[in-house]
Design an enzyme around this catalytic site. Structure first.
Site, mmCIF file in Angstrom:
data_model
loop_
_atom_site.group_PDB
_atom_site.id
_atom_site.type_symbol
_atom_site.label_atom_id
_atom_site.label_comp_id
_atom_site.label_asym_id
_atom_site.label_seq_id
_atom_site.Cartn_x
_atom_site.Cartn_y
_atom_site.Cartn_z
ATOM 1 C CG ASP A 114 -1.933 -1.079 1.238
ATOM 2 O OD1 ASP A 114 -2.302 -1.548 0.140
ATOM 3 O OD2 ASP A 114 -2.387 -1.469 2.332
ATOM 4 C CE1 TYR A 173 3.608 -6.206 3.497
ATOM 5 C CE2 TYR A 173 2.801 -8.459 3.462
ATOM 6 C CZ TYR A 173 3.024 -7.259 2.821
ATOM 7 O OH TYR A 173 2.668 -7.110 1.502
#
Length: 287
Positions: free
Chosen positions: A56, A110
């Site tokens: 993102d 992540y």
């Protein structure tokens, strides 16, 4: 077919995926390949091209992976010659002709650097808040760990993503205290949009006491949450794509390219530490 590891600072980009009229990591990558005559000016993308994921806007990466048909001379060092400084290739691997960087990724990882002072160190300054709530709220580590455990495993995360299909995932969340931060590591085969940031946001709400642990059962249930109970995503800037695993590939680190990348990110680390001290000087002077 070659696969390349990319590290980038995502704060200046509107995400990874190419978009018209805004700066993206993929857009810069394609511009560099065109400048190097690897991508034809009339081509939409390189032959065989795919990427491990679409981070993102604001999200950074250590191990974003792209693969495409590349000439032998295209090393990470050569690719860096036409990339902006905040996007660095640092390793590469030969790949089978049928390799697909998205579909063949076995595991993605992540890491989120969550500012979460413990109860005995949390400052008490009124009037500071962000999309995850008041950042000065103390986080109870035990409650946070219990939230991570409850959110791990096979679930339908339809209430934690804007996606309306393929929302069944099996993440593993681990959390480690590091001074006033909690380092949250989330691994899974794949992720729905915004899932990692919403997982962090929900775990933080439980850790601060803003939400009971039982809310997780409600969130993971079959019924959609009403708007006022929705979980907003945590800010994107503390999130990094730290690993993408391909058991069939052997990446070779380009030592000069990796050193170039380290120099870039060390410079950014110093700049941001300096900026933090400047902000602290101003904030302290306003008390």
């Amino acid at each position: 077919m070659r696969a390349f590891r990319l590290a980038y600072d995502g704060t200046a980009y509107h995400g990874f995926q190419r978009q018209p009229d805004v700066a993206t990591v993929e857009g810069e990558l394609f511009a560099a390949l065109e400048s190097l005559s690897v991508l034809a000016t009339d081509a939409d993308k390189p032959t065989g091209y795919a990427a491990a994921g679409r981070t993102d806007a604001g999200v950074s990466a250590l191990a974003q992976t792209v693969a495409f048909d590349a000439p032998d001379w295209l090393t990470p060092r050569a690719l860096n010659s036409d990339l902006p400084a905040d996007i660095r290739a640092w390793a590469a691997a030969d790949a089978p002709d049928e390799f697909h960087a998205t579909h063949h990724a076995r595991r993605r990882e992540y890491t989120y650097q969550l500012y979460a002072p413990p109860a005995d160190e949390a400052p008490r300054r009124p009037g500071t808040a962000d999309s995850t709530g008041d950042p000065d709220r103390a986080v109870d580590d035990d409650r946070f760990q219990r939230a991570c455990h409850a959110l791990s495993g096979d679930h339908d995360f339809h209430n934690l993503t804007p996606d309306d299909h393929n929302t069944e995932r099996s993440p593993t969340l681990t959390a480690t205290r590091d001074a006033e931060f909690i380092v949250v590591t989330v691994t899974a085969g794949g992720f729905s949009r915004e899932l990692v940031r919403r997982l962090v946001s929900l775990a933080r709400a439980v850790g601060t006491g803003d939400a009971p642990l039982e809310k997780i059962e409600r969130v993971l249930g079959p019924e959609p949450l009403p708007g006022h109970e929705g979980i907003a995503p945590a800010p994107p800037e503390p999130l990094v794509l730290t690993d993408v695993r391909y058991p069939e590939l052997e990446f070779e680190v380009d030592s000069q390219a990796a050193e170039s990348a380290r120099a870039v990110f060390e410079t950014r680390r110093i700049e941001r530490r300096t900026g933090s001290r400047v902000a602290r000087t101003v904030a302290d002077g306003l008390q």
